[in-house]
Write an enzyme that holds these catalytic residues in place. Structure first.
Site, PDB file in Angstrom:
ATOM      1  N   HIS C 409       0.844  -1.385  -0.138  1.00  0.00           N
ATOM      2  CA  HIS C 409      -0.194  -0.100   0.034  1.00  0.00           C
ATOM      3  C   HIS C 409       0.931   1.392   0.013  1.00  0.00           C
ATOM      4  O   HIS C 409       0.232   2.158  -0.055  1.00  0.00           O
ATOM      5  CB  HIS C 409      -0.984   0.069   1.133  1.00  0.00           C
ATOM      6  CG  HIS C 409      -2.264   0.757   0.815  1.00  0.00           C
ATOM      7  ND1 HIS C 409      -2.541   1.584   0.357  1.00  0.00           N
ATOM      8  CD2 HIS C 409      -3.667   0.184   1.341  1.00  0.00           C
ATOM      9  CE1 HIS C 409      -3.734   2.132   0.237  1.00  0.00           C
ATOM     10  NE2 HIS C 409      -4.444   1.070   0.766  1.00  0.00           N
ATOM     11  N   ASP C 413      -2.731   1.680  -4.632  1.00  0.00           N
ATOM     12  CA  ASP C 413      -4.029   1.849  -3.858  1.00  0.00           C
ATOM     13  C   ASP C 413      -4.610   0.435  -4.213  1.00  0.00           C
ATOM     14  O   ASP C 413      -4.458  -0.191  -5.298  1.00  0.00           O
ATOM     15  CB  ASP C 413      -5.091   2.704  -4.070  1.00  0.00           C
ATOM     16  CG  ASP C 413      -4.231   4.183  -3.608  1.00  0.00           C
ATOM     17  OD1 ASP C 413      -4.530   5.062  -4.134  1.00  0.00           O
ATOM     18  OD2 ASP C 413      -3.375   4.061  -2.652  1.00  0.00           O
TER      19      ASP C 413
END
Lengths: 377, 321, 434
Positions: C409, C413
């Site tokens: 992350h 995304d």
């Protein structure tokens, strides 16, 4: 060139053998005639390409085998060498089978498995030789050993050549026979040459002198006098049967042809050959028979007929079947021993009747209480 | 009779046969009065007399040659070479006279030649040989090599009764080191192979002393079940038994104590390669002595002669293949 | 006075000699020396009797008789120690002869064959029973198929790790795919995987008594892998997104090409990576590097020892077949321990394929410094809803598999991750030989 020649050095015997009847003397001569006739005929076949391999003969030495074999009884056993064809004939082998043997036919005595005189029809008590000479001396010694062990009144005999006296087996046989006092007779055919090797390249001491060192007597005789050969063998056999042990008989003779048909013997002095030609064993015996009024021409003619018949029959014999080439390496079942041979000497059987006037009729078979084969076809 | 050593079994077989058949005699150097260099004929001369237990002159060619003569006039000689190595002195008589006689002349030569063979005790180059291959190669001679006391007696009697020349390889190392149940009466053992231990993962083919080395080597190899085939007879060679074992096991180790080149095992390997190709799961492996005279000093001799260790190693490698 | 320490003293053995080649034993008849007595070298120490001869035994060295081990009338084999002599220090026999290897011994010649060489008997058995040898696991040298391997294939029902025959529909409860890098050459499963049940039985019998606890240190490789995994978890912000794909097209293509699933999935993945270059990147600290070449790491199980990730460099240049070959070769070298350092460096994206053992989803750990890892799970037949052109829904049975992507992350995304995965799915479902 050889400088050392073995001379006939003894006068043995000093009188004709008193054990030979008229028929015996004819028989001895007949055997030699048959041998020479067969070998000459076979030499022709050889040159015609009908006899494969090599061809050996005993030309000029016929007396050595005829005389010695004649003295052997039906229960005696012989190891016959390549210049001793007369022995086979005396023991009862038919000439046609010998021609078949030379030509490698199925009807030959070895059925094509071995060649020229490497044969012995075991039914006649003869063991076929091997090329390694004198291996057969040990075999003969062994046969005599068995006779002695079983206390049988039997004798074994083998021939050997001057060259073979150099090999180990000769000495092992001489020593063994002497140490065990065996009933064996060794007939040394001293024909002056082992192939191209003369005597002075072969040994330093006469073999006949060596017999004593092995513990038994040796006697040197004229190998071209068939009756002398007979008598010497007869005496040796008697000695053997009485437990006197072995005898070495040196029969001095001359190899009148090459080592084999392919050898022109250029290494032999011509004078030597001439000298021995004047002493041809067949002519010697013929002269004796003529002196006692034997119809030698008739005998010759009969022999000739027999030989021709033998050749004709042999030429009809088929070659051996290739499919049989691998058969018979091993014996199966019961081992067959050597059989008895013919023994035409009058000393073994009732005398032969006189040869028929009709030379083409076969000789009557000797009749006696011992089983013998028909001799001379 | 119960348990006999390998040597006693040979004695027993010879004695049985000599009692049963008056034609049988034994002949060799020192076999009579002395009872034989290894005492195989100990006590024989007292029972059978000096003619049938014959002390011969020192003449190997003479022993075999006279045996041939005696055999063709009806006797059954059993020759003893004091050591198998000395058969070379009688090679000519055995190979050319005895071996070829029946093929050429139709005349049987029923002789037996006993050959104390093999090494493992510092006998040196002339007292340790395994000469069987020379005579496998000569037509007309049978060759047998027992590995157990039972077979020693049975094969010797078979050899004596055979109408052919037979070489009987008696392994000296086994003489007093192995024993087994030997029935008292005379009996014959067939000239065929014997499965010494059944298996299916690999087969070790051996004869003579090497059968015992093979059994020892393969007792416990990683749980594998290893067959040991005891050839017993080299001529005739039991081809059916060999091929059957190979078909079942597919991996083969062939063992010779003899020198590797052209040993009996080479013939076995060739047979397998030709007739069992489709049954093989690996190359045919041979374990044999290298081509050197058998040395005298123990460390050298042990390095040359195959033993359980080398056989085991060969098996482990082949199993993993 | 204290008795001398045995270890400070040289001793010499007196052994039963071999009196003749066939003699195997001997009997002690008389001891000429007693314990404690001194004996000179060559002096008679005892008398023995054997089968062949009675004789005296000369002492092999000078010394004092330490102990007598064989009594009179005892018969022992040749070589047995009869007595021991204590010799003076510095005296005594020389070093025992070294155990030498056989000189010039003909070594048993068992030459290893390349793995896919079949021996005559193996070929014959395979032919007789209609067995596809390329599917048989070899347990011989270098993975060679041995006779017992093909016999076992005859005897047992098809193994879990064996793919179905080309024209036989697979059983519902078995995963369809094959050639997973986690498929063991040995029996051991990959890390984190449940142990495979033995193929020949339906559940091993439980031992009646629990085995005692056995503490054991982890192997070096296991510790090394563990460190890397922990470091990766500490470094990256791990998330996992899952997309399921219909493998029908891939299944057809796979059979036609004679490949396993993995190279086809890899090819689709590479194409998707071209579409989403940020996925083909490495992140070190704050620096994200997108790579031009796709150096595809493929996880390979090393059985018990662990796993390793060799890399197919410039994988974008390879077709599906080429990828298949490259992956197989790397797998072979990995299991044979023949990978070079370059083979495991420079990866930009990793695929792992542990679905052999039936799991349908997982959350793999990213291989640093990459930013994502794709895990292809078991292909399983499921009922799915399909719509035809007219919008009619129906249930069909399709081979389905989950593509599980773990991603960092810090670099992207979830939306991008999902799109990327969907791109792979699209290509898989629409495979037409591209």
């Amino acid at each position: 060139m050889a400088t050392y020649i073995a001379e006939v050095r003894s006068q043995f015997p000093d009188a004709p053998s008193e054990f030979l009847t008229r028929e015996d003397r004819i028989g001895l001569w007949r055997a030699m005639l048959l041998m020479r006739g067969i070998e000459q005929r076979a030499m022709t076949l050889y040159r015609q390409g009908k006899v494969p391999g090599s061809f050996y003969d005993g030309f000029g030495q016929e007396a050595v085998s005829a005389g010695a074999a004649f003295a052997m009884g039906p229960h005696d056993r012989l190891c016959v060498l390549h210049r001793d064809l007369a022995a086979h004939l005396i023991r009862g082998v038919a000439p046609t089978r010998i021609f078949g043997q030379y030509m490698g036919r199925a009807g030959g005595i070895t059925r094509g498995r071995d060649g020229n005189v490497h044969f012995g029809d075991y039914r006649t008590g003869c063991v076929g030789m091997v090329s390694m000479l004198p291996d057969m001396m040990l075999v003969a010694t062994g046969m005599a050993m068995a006779f002695r062990m079983r206390k049988e009144r039997r004798c074994a005999l083998t021939w050997c050549g001057d060259g073979s006296t150099s090999r180990g087996d000769w000495h092992e046989a001489m020593n063994w026979a002497g140490v065990q006092r065996l009933p064996v007779i060794f007939v040394l055919e001293n024909n002056q040459y082992a192939y191209s090797t003369p005597l002075d390249k072969q040994f330093a001491v006469d073999p006949i002198k060596r017999a004593a060192t092995y513990g038994f007597p040796g006697i040197s005789i004229d190998g071209n006098d068939v009756e002398a050969v007979f008598e010497a063998t007869r005496q040796a056999r008697e000695r053997a049967l009485e437990g006197g042990g072995p005898t070495l008989i040196e029969a001095t003779t001359m190899r009148m042809h090459g080592h084999a048909a392919h050898d022109d013997m250029r290494y032999v002095p011509v004078e030597l050959i001439e000298q021995w030609r004047r002493r041809d064993p067949i002519e010697l015996q013929e002269r004796r028979l003529a002196e006692i009024d034997v119809d030698v021409a008739a005998v010759r003619a009969a022999v000739e007929v027999e030989i021709e018949a033998g050749v004709r029959e042999a030429l009809e014999m088929p070659m051996p079947d290739p499919a049989t080439a691998t058969e018979g390496v091993f014996a199966e079942g019961e081992a067959q021993e050597l059989g008895d041979g013919a023994a035409p000497w009058s000393g073994f059987s009732t005398p032969l009747t006189a040869l028929p006037a009709d030379a083409s009729a076969p000789a009557p078979s000797p009749v006696d209480d011992q089983e013998t084969h028909r001799w001379a076809s | 009779m119960g348990e006999l050593t390998y040597l006693q079994a040979i004695s027993d077989g010879l004695r049985c046969e000599m009692r049963a058949d008056p034609r049988v005699l034994c002949m060799g150097e020192d076999v009579g009065v002395f009872g034989g260099a290894f005492k195989v004929t100990d006590g024989f001369i007292e029972e059978f007399g000096p003619d049938r237990v014959m002390d011969t002159p020192l003449a190997e060619s003479g022993i075999v040659g006279t045996a041939v003569g005696a055999a063709v006039v009806g006797l059954r000689p059993v020759c003893e070479m004091q050591f198998a190595d000395f058969i070379s002195c009688a090679f000519d008589q055995l190979v050319n006279v005895a071996g070829k006689m029946h093929y050429r002349q139709g005349l049987a030569v029923p002789i037996t030649v006993r050959l104390p063979s093999g090494g493992g005790f510092s006998g040196g180059p002339f007292h340790s040989q395994n000469p069987e291959a020379w005579f496998m190669h000569a037509p007309g001679i049978k060759v047998v090599a027992p590995s157990t006391a039972h077979d020693a007696k049975g094969l010797l009697i078979s050899a004596i009764r055979d109408p052919n020349p037979v070489c009987f390889l008696e392994h000296k190392y086994l003489y007093r080191r192995i024993r087994g149940e030997v029935p008292e009466p005379g009996y014959t053992t067939p000239l065929s192979a014997r499965v010494a231990r059944e298996g299916e993962d690999l087969v070790v083919i051996a004869y003579g002393a090497m059968v015992h080395a093979a059994l020892e080597a393969t007792q416990d190899i990683e749980g594998a079940r290893i067959e040991v085939l005891d050839l017993r007879s080299l001529v005739p060679l039991d081809e059916a038994a060999i091929l059957e074992s190979v078909a079942r096991c597919s991996k083969v180790v062939v063992v010779d104590e003899a020198n590797a080149t052209c040993a009996a095992g080479a013939q076995v390997a060739a047979l397998i390669a030709e007739h069992a190709f489709e049954d093989l799961d690996g190359p045919v492996v041979r374990v044999a002595s290298p081509d050197v005279p058998i040395p005298f000093s123990p460390t050298l001799e042990q390095a040359v002669l195959p033993g359980a260790e080398r056989i085991g190693e060969a098996c482990r490698e082949l199993l993993a293949y | 006075m204290n008795p001398p320490e045995a270890s400070a003293q040289a001793t010499v053995d007196v052994t039963m000699p071999q009196m003749g080649v066939s003699v195997a034993e001997g009997t002690v008849v008389q001891w000429r020396k007693r314990v404690g007595e001194w004996v000179q070298a060559d002096e008679t120490i005892c008398e023995i009797s054997t089968d062949k001869i009675d004789t005296e035994v000369p002492a092999p060295a000078s010394g004092r008789v330490l102990e007598i081990l064989v009594e009179v009338e005892q018969t022992v084999p040749v070589g047995t120690v009869l007595a021991r002599l204590a010799t003076d220090p510095g005296e005594g026999k020389g070093a025992p002869p070294p155990e030498g290897a056989a000189p010039g011994e003909p070594a048993p010649a068992v030459t290893p064959h390349p793995a896919r060489h079949y021996s005559p008997v193996v070929q014959r058995i395979a032919a007789e029973h209609g067995i596809d040898l390329s599917r048989v696991v070899g347990t011989g040298r270098d993975g060679r198929v041995r006779k017992q391997d093909v016999l076992a294939a005859v005897d047992r029902p098809p193994a879990v790790d064996r793919p179905p025959a080309i024209d036989r529909p697979p059983a519902i409860d078995r995963p369809l795919h094959s050639e997973s890098p986690y498929r063991p050459e040995t029996r051991e499963p990959g890390p984190g995987q449940p142990a495979a049940p033995p193929p020949t039985s339906n559940g091993a019998a439980r031992p009646a008594v629990a085995e005692p606890d056995r503490p054991e240190r982890l192997s070096r490789m296991r510790r090394s892998i563990g460190e890397h995994m922990l470091r990766s978890l500490r470094t990256a912000a791990h998330c996992t997104t899952i997309v399921e794909a219909d493998f029908s097209s891939i299944e057809r293509a796979r059979r036609a090409l004679g490949l396993s699933y993995l190279p086809l999935v890899a090819r689709c993945t590479i194409d998707a990576l071209r579409e989403f270059p940020v996925m083909n990147a490495t992140l070190e600290g704050d620096t994200l590097t997108r790579h031009g070449d796709v150096n595809l790491g493929v996880a390979v199980s090393l059985g018990d020892e662990g796993l390793i990730v060799p890399v197919v460099h410039r994988a974008q240049e390879l077709s599906a077949e080429g990828l298949g070959r490259a992956i197989a070769e790397l797998g072979r070298r990995a299991r044979a321990g023949e990978l070079s350092p370059d083979d495991v460096r420079g990866g930009t994206f990793t695929i792992t394929n542990p679905g052999a053992f039936g799991a349908i989803a997982a959350t793999p750990i990213i291989s640093q410094p990459q930013i994502a890892i794709l895990d292809l799970e078991a292909v399983v037949k499921r009922p799915v809803v399909i719509s035809d052109e007219s919008g009619q829904d129906a249930i069909a049975i399709r081979p389905m598999a989950n593509l599980c992507l773990s991603w960092d992350h810090r670099a992207l995304d979830g939306a991008l991750a999902a799109q990327f995965l969907s791109a792979i799915k699209r290509r898989l479902e629409g495979w037409d030989g591209g």
